[in-house]
Design a protein around this motif. Structure first.
Motif, PDB file in Angstrom:
ATOM      1  N   TRP A 260     -29.646  29.864 -32.804  1.00 42.33           N
ATOM      2  CA  TRP A 260     -30.627  30.935 -32.630  1.00 42.33           C
ATOM      3  C   TRP A 260     -31.517  30.648 -31.427  1.00 42.33           C
ATOM      4  N   GLU A 261     -32.008  29.439 -31.363  1.00 40.17           N
ATOM      5  CA  GLU A 261     -32.925  29.073 -30.279  1.00 40.17           C
ATOM      6  C   GLU A 261     -32.232  29.186 -28.929  1.00 40.17           C
ATOM      7  N   VAL A 262     -30.983  28.715 -28.856  1.00 33.56           N
ATOM      8  CA  VAL A 262     -30.269  28.742 -27.579  1.00 33.56           C
ATOM      9  C   VAL A 262     -29.897  30.167 -27.196  1.00 33.56           C
ATOM     10  N   ASN A 263     -29.343  30.929 -28.129  1.00 27.92           N
ATOM     11  CA  ASN A 263     -28.789  32.239 -27.807  1.00 27.92           C
ATOM     12  C   ASN A 263     -29.778  33.386 -27.889  1.00 27.92           C
ATOM     13  N   VAL A 264     -30.781  33.274 -28.718  1.00 20.34           N
ATOM     14  CA  VAL A 264     -31.687  34.402 -28.890  1.00 20.34           C
ATOM     15  C   VAL A 264     -33.020  34.174 -28.188  1.00 20.34           C
ATOM     16  N   THR A 265     -33.666  33.057 -28.501  1.00 20.64           N
ATOM     17  CA  THR A 265     -34.976  32.845 -27.876  1.00 20.64           C
ATOM     18  C   THR A 265     -34.871  32.095 -26.554  1.00 20.64           C
ATOM     19  N   GLY A 266     -33.720  31.457 -26.305  1.00 16.36           N
ATOM     20  CA  GLY A 266     -33.504  30.788 -25.036  1.00 16.36           C
ATOM     21  C   GLY A 266     -34.329  29.532 -24.845  1.00 16.36           C
ATOM     22  N   THR A 267     -34.655  28.844 -25.934  1.00 15.68           N
ATOM     23  CA  THR A 267     -35.384  27.589 -25.805  1.00 15.68           C
ATOM     24  C   THR A 267     -34.618  26.500 -26.550  1.00 15.68           C
ATOM     25  N   THR A 268     -35.010  25.257 -26.353  1.00 15.28           N
ATOM     26  CA  THR A 268     -34.421  24.200 -27.169  1.00 15.28           C
ATOM     27  C   THR A 268     -35.431  23.666 -28.167  1.00 15.28           C
ATOM     28  N   GLY A 269     -36.655  23.502 -27.712  1.00 17.62           N
ATOM     29  CA  GLY A 269     -37.678  23.001 -28.620  1.00 17.62           C
ATOM     30  C   GLY A 269     -38.885  23.919 -28.611  1.00 17.62           C
ATOM     31  N   ARG A 270     -39.864  23.591 -29.431  1.00 13.69           N
ATOM     32  CA  ARG A 270     -41.067  24.408 -29.489  1.00 13.69           C
ATOM     33  C   ARG A 270     -42.303  23.509 -29.517  1.00 13.69           C
ATOM     34  N   ILE A 271     -43.368  24.019 -28.945  1.00 12.71           N
ATOM     35  CA  ILE A 271     -44.646  23.310 -29.024  1.00 12.71           C
ATOM     36  C   ILE A 271     -45.414  23.857 -30.229  1.00 12.71           C
TER      37      ILE A 271
END
Ligand SMILES: Nc1ncnc2c1ncn2[C@@H]1O[C@H](COP(=O)(O)OP(=O)(O)OP(=O)(O)O)[C@@H](O)[C@H]1O
Ligand SMILES: [Mg+2]
Lengths: 312, 239
Positions: free
Chosen positions: A131-142
């Motif tokens: 989800w993070e890679v394909n939808v939100t385009g991030t790997t981690g979150r702050i």
């Protein structure tokens, strides 16, 4: 009469201890607060695991999944909502997820249940990663950080509510029913226990605390990604800590968590390369020589002393 | 209206018909015997009645209510208690706790602790296990464990009790004691269906007997009728 005053004595000791814990941010260092928060985290994960798995004997390896759900709830809601709201949401999310998982898996027997719950951790990790890679385009979150004292007090609050809940369940008719499921599930059903519902609900109650624990821990870590949030170690350690401490009494998992998390802290700083190995060796020894855990050993020793006393 | 009614009850394990097209009807207040050689399907029939297994096809009615497809706990709360051929006690719980569980959960209404405790202690007294109340159930002798199962099954105030070989493995004196217990349960107005290999007990206690062989009902009637039945004699002599 003696029994009553003894119980009162324990209660007073507990209250005194709680008072010390409440006041400790006033006279201790940040390092100490972080260390104790960490220990409290393990206590919460371990004791909540014991609520369901202790009496029923269904070994769940799902703690990391519910913990991770809490962590991601924190990361997603972090900047827009106040901590109590996020805590409630994280706990509710973990609770609902456990209800669903319970409905599917608690029909499984023994080892299949264990494998499935472990698969759940991996599955959630993978799904969030995707989800993070394909939808939100991030790997981690702050995650917006919180003060050390806030983390500490929140964790302490969760731990106290958890201990009370675990105590009440254990000493209620539902605690007895959970134990009967562990002893002979089939007979429990024929004695009138709604086995399926009880297993699912208690599994979900234990997940609730793991979720809340994840929410507050995430604010302390400030950066998270799927491999941190859904780290299988958070499934294994609570199980090992509970077995190490013994599950027959509520204090078993607490003692197990305290000793183990302190040991982890000590070993990672002193023997950063060998700590996992030493950890493993201690565990194997504990499981082989202390089948009923530390509390079991203490009870046995206590019994022997008392008998010797009676003989003389 | 009969308290228990089964019609066309059948259960296959793979290709084997463990119970095949069995009809039975038990009247309120009766002691009803279930006999047959080893592997005849007696325990399977109990499991069908108590809902651990679902008949296919077949219908089971308890007090006129169709209970086919219900869960064991629901059937228990409707008023059906059971004991097991291989004892299934809660080994690490105390004797009292074993019965307490039944008092708490065995009936449809909420039972407060004080009442459950009182009921459980009365039942332990009834089966002669008062002394053993605080001991772990696993420390009991076989005959005591069987009596504990009876007390646990009675804790939910059942109207019907299924007893699966409560006398197997007991000594002569223990068998006589168990027979007296069955009579005392009956005096409380509880209907009993019992599986037993101890013929003396069956012949003395039962009002009617059903004989199973290879899953099929081959005879039913009073002890005298069944004892004279040629097919039954053939089955038992042929063993
Ligand atoms: N769960 C099961 N799976 C497969 N086969 C089974 C199962 N339970 C029972 N059976 C078979 O069904 C048949 C009937 O078994 P059941 O236990 O009902 O006999 P029984 O009349 O109670 O015998 P006994 O007097 O020995 O207790 C036997 O052939 C048994 O092997
Ligand atoms: Mg049998």
């Amino acid at each position: 009469m003696i029994l009553k005053s003894k119980r009162l004595f324990y209660l007073l000791c507990l209250l005194l201890f709680l008072l010390i814990m409440l006041l400790s941010p006033l006279y201790t260092s940040d390092y100490f607060l972080i260390l104790v928060s960490n220990i409290l985290m393990y206590i919460v994960l371990t004791v909540s695991w014991t609520i369901f798995s202790g009496p029923t004997g269904y070994i769940s390896l799902a703690p990391a999944a519910f913990f991770g759900i809490g962590i991601y709830t924190s990361a997603i809601m972090g900047s827009q909502f106040s901590l109590p709201v996020i805590l409630a949401t994280g706990a509710a999310a973990a609770f609902c997820c456990a209800l669903l998982v319970g409905m599917v898996t608690l029909r499984l027997q023994g080892i299949y249940f264990t494998i499935f719950t472990f698969g759940l951790v991996e599955l959630l990790g993978e799904v969030v990663q995707w989800w993070e890679v394909n939808v939100t385009g991030t790997t981690g979150r702050i995650v917006p950080g919180t003060e050390y004292t806030t983390v500490y007090y929140t964790m302490l609050g969760i731990a106290v509510v958890l201990m009370l809940t675990a105590y009440i369940i254990k000493h209620s008719r539902y605690g007895l029913a959970l134990q009967s499921i562990g002893e002979y599930e089939e007979a429990a059903g024929h004695t009138g226990v709604n086995v399926t519902a009880l297993k699912i609900v208690s599994f979900a109650v234990s997940a609730l605390f793991m979720g809340a624990c994840g929410v507050i821990m995430a604010t302390r870590w400030t950066y998270i990604d799927p491999s941190i949030a859904f780290n299988p170690l958070f499934s294994f350690l609570p199980v090992l800590m509970a077995i190490f401490g013994g599950v027959a009494h509520l204090f078993g998992p607490v003692i197990g968590a305290v000793i183990f998390s302190y040991l982890e802290e000590f070993l990672t700083t002193q023997f950063p390369y060998y700590y996992m190995l030493i950890f493993g060796v201690i565990l194997v020894i504990a499981i082989v020589y202390l089948p009923t855990g530390l509390t079991g050993l203490i009870r046995k020793l206590g019994g022997r002393l008392r008998r010797r006393h009676a003989n003389t | 209206m009969p308290i228990l009614e089964a019609s066309g009850v059948t259960k296959y394990f793979g290709g084997l018909a463990a119970v095949s097209n069995v009809d039975l009807s038990v009247e309120r207040g009766e002691v009803y015997g279930l006999i047959g050689p080893n592997g005849a399907g007696k325990t399977t029939l109990f499991n069908l009645i108590a809902a651990s297994l679902v008949p296919k096809p077949g219908i089971i009615k308890f007090n006129g209510i169709n209970i086919t497809g219900k869960k064991p706990y629901q059937v228990c709360r409707l008023g059906l208690g059971m004991t097991f051929q291989t004892v299934k006690i809660f080994a690490n719980m105390s004797v009292l706790e074993n019965v307490l569980l039944g008092s708490f959960f065995g009936s449809p209404k909420y039972v407060p602790l004080s009442e459950a405790r009182k009921r459980s202690e009365e039942l332990l007294e009834f089966v002669g296990l008062s002394e053993a109340a605080p001991t772990p159930a696993k420390d009991l002798t076989l005959s005591s464990q069987k009596r504990l199962e009876v007390a646990r099954a009675m804790a939910g105030n059942p109207e019907l009790l299924l007893l699966d070989e409560v006398m197997a493995g007991l000594t002569q004196t223990e068998v006589s004691e168990a027979m007296r217990l069955v009579n005392r349960i009956r005096e409380q107005g509880i209907t009993i269906v019992m599986i037993e290999h101890v013929m003396k007990a069956i012949m003395n206690l039962c009002d009617r007997i059903l004989v199973l062989h290879h899953g099929e009902k081959i005879a039913e009637g009073t002890p005298e009728q069944v004892a004279k039945n040629e097919q039954v004699i053939a089955v038992y002599l042929g063993e």
